[in-house]
Design an enzyme around this catalytic site. Structure first.
Site, PDB file in Angstrom:
ATOM      1  N   ASP A  45      -7.782  -9.254 -11.919  1.00 34.35           N
ATOM      2  CA  ASP A  45      -8.053  -9.160 -13.228  1.00 34.35           C
ATOM      3  C   ASP A  45      -8.846 -10.002 -13.994  1.00 34.35           C
ATOM      4  OD1 ASP A  45      -7.873  -7.555 -15.773  1.00 34.35           O
ATOM      5  OD2 ASP A  45      -6.361  -6.427 -15.108  1.00 34.35           O
ATOM      6  N   LYS A 100      -1.626  -8.240  -4.897  1.00 33.77           N
ATOM      7  CA  LYS A 100      -2.854  -8.547  -4.704  1.00 33.77           C
ATOM      8  C   LYS A 100      -3.515  -8.604  -6.146  1.00 33.77           C
ATOM      9  CE  LYS A 100      -2.877  -7.158   0.070  1.00 33.77           C
ATOM     10  NZ  LYS A 100      -1.549  -6.531   0.173  1.00 33.77           N
ATOM     11  N   THR A 129      -8.287  -6.103   5.648  1.00 35.23           N
ATOM     12  CA  THR A 129      -8.676  -5.791   7.138  1.00 35.23           C
ATOM     13  C   THR A 129      -9.059  -4.360   7.107  1.00 35.23           C
ATOM     14  OG1 THR A 129      -6.505  -5.467   7.458  1.00 35.23           O
ATOM     15  CG2 THR A 129      -7.279  -7.607   8.169  1.00 35.23           C
ATOM     16  N   ASP A 157       3.908  -8.851  -3.225  1.00 33.28           N
ATOM     17  CA  ASP A 157       2.306  -8.645  -2.751  1.00 33.28           C
ATOM     18  C   ASP A 157       1.786  -7.622  -3.529  1.00 33.28           C
ATOM     19  OD1 ASP A 157       0.194  -8.814  -0.963  1.00 33.28           O
ATOM     20  OD2 ASP A 157       0.916  -7.541   0.560  1.00 33.28           O
ATOM     21  N   ARG A 159       8.064  -3.681  11.045  1.00 32.60           N
ATOM     22  CA  ARG A 159       8.529  -2.641  11.760  1.00 32.60           C
ATOM     23  C   ARG A 159       9.276  -3.156  13.157  1.00 32.60           C
ATOM     24  NH1 ARG A 159       3.327   1.126  11.377  1.00 32.60           N
ATOM     25  NH2 ARG A 159       2.531  -1.033  11.041  1.00 32.60           N
ATOM     26  N   LYS A 198       9.246  -9.334   1.515  1.00 34.79           N
ATOM     27  CA  LYS A 198       7.986  -8.887   0.847  1.00 34.79           C
ATOM     28  C   LYS A 198       7.869  -7.637   0.390  1.00 34.79           C
ATOM     29  CE  LYS A 198       4.005  -7.625   3.203  1.00 34.79           C
ATOM     30  NZ  LYS A 198       3.406  -6.715   2.506  1.00 34.79           N
TER      31      LYS A 198
END
Ligand code: C5P
Length: 241
Positions: A67, A64, A126, A62, A217, A35
């Site tokens: 528009d 997002k 989130t 990614d 991670r 990603k």
């Protein structure tokens, strides 16, 4: 769904340069999908993507997108040309924006230039709580907003949604298997939570109905990223009912 557990895991390539990114990719020989988000794409996007494709890796872009419909459809076509397999767009961009994006993905693939990219809707970030939603004029109930936007994504022809592990069950209950579910916030029991607050183990998330897990991670920060990746695959294999 016929899917190996290795192919469920998407590695979050949260680094700043293509050198760092490619070094991680070379250490993750068994991982397939990576990603790339706003930071790395803005710095190195197309050059990095050519290298990833040459290494036969899949790309989850990614960004997002949000528009006007025509612009987002154009960005989907551009991403397709770069060899992207999965990408995110904001569901709050509205039905027409998502439908035009889905149509752009379909027609690019039909033109015979490769498989259709998977379009995923982002519902409520989130980082936003009820009060933040109210401030921007949306209802303060995050859970119902997520459900509503996921339903709109489905109606507009998106392939799936990105959601937190806590939302998997309710989305599955409401929309069955028709929407792919991709979830971050994943932590094996042996990994530190870091800044992730509401976490779930890989096996729990898959048991609840996640199709893909975005993991950063716990894998990229491990002494041997490939071993950490394989350890998670093994845990998923063993937890199969
Ligand atoms: O390192 P870690 O496993 O926490 O990385 C998770 C990835 O998923 C990061 O790229 C992060 O930006 C993304 N993400 C997240 N939580 C969200 C949405 C996206 O961790 N709610």
């Amino acid at each position: 769904m016929d899917k190996t557990n290795a192919s469920r895991i998407i590695i979050a390539l949260d680094v700043q340069t293509k050198e760092e990114g490619l070094s991680l990719v070379s250490r993750l020989k068994d991982a397939r999908t990576f990603k790339v988000g706003l930071e790395l794409f803005t710095a190195e996007g197309p050059t990095l993507f050519r290298k990833l494709r040459a290494l036969r890796k899949d790309i989850f872009l990614d960004l997002k997108l949000h528009d006007i419909p025509n612009t987002v459809a154009g960005a989907v076509r551009s991403a397709f040309k770069l060899g992207v397999q999965m990408m995110t767009i904001h569901t709050s961009g509205g039905r027409e924006m998502m439908a035009k994006a889905a149509e752009a993905a379909r027609s690019a693939a039909e033109a015979g230039k490769g498989p259709k990219p998977v379009l995923l809707g982002v519902t409520v970030l989130t980082s936003l709580k009820g009060a933040d939603l109210e401030e921007v004029g949306m209802g303060a109930d995050v859970a119902s907003q997520v459900l509503r936007l996921a339903g709109l994504a489905k109606a507009a022809g998106l392939d799936g949604v990105v959601c937190s592990p806590q939302e998997i069950e309710v989305l599955r209950k409401e929309y069955g298997r028709e929407l792919l579910i991709v979830t971050p916030g994943i932590r094996p029991l042996w990994a530190a939570a870091q800044d992730q607050k509401r976490i779930m183990t890989p096996a729990e998330a898959v048991a609840k109905g996640a199709d893909y897990l975005v993991i950063g991670r716990p894998i990229t920060g491990a002494p041997s990223p490939n071993e950490a990746f394989l350890r998670i695959v093994e845990e998923l294999d063993q937890s199969r009912p």
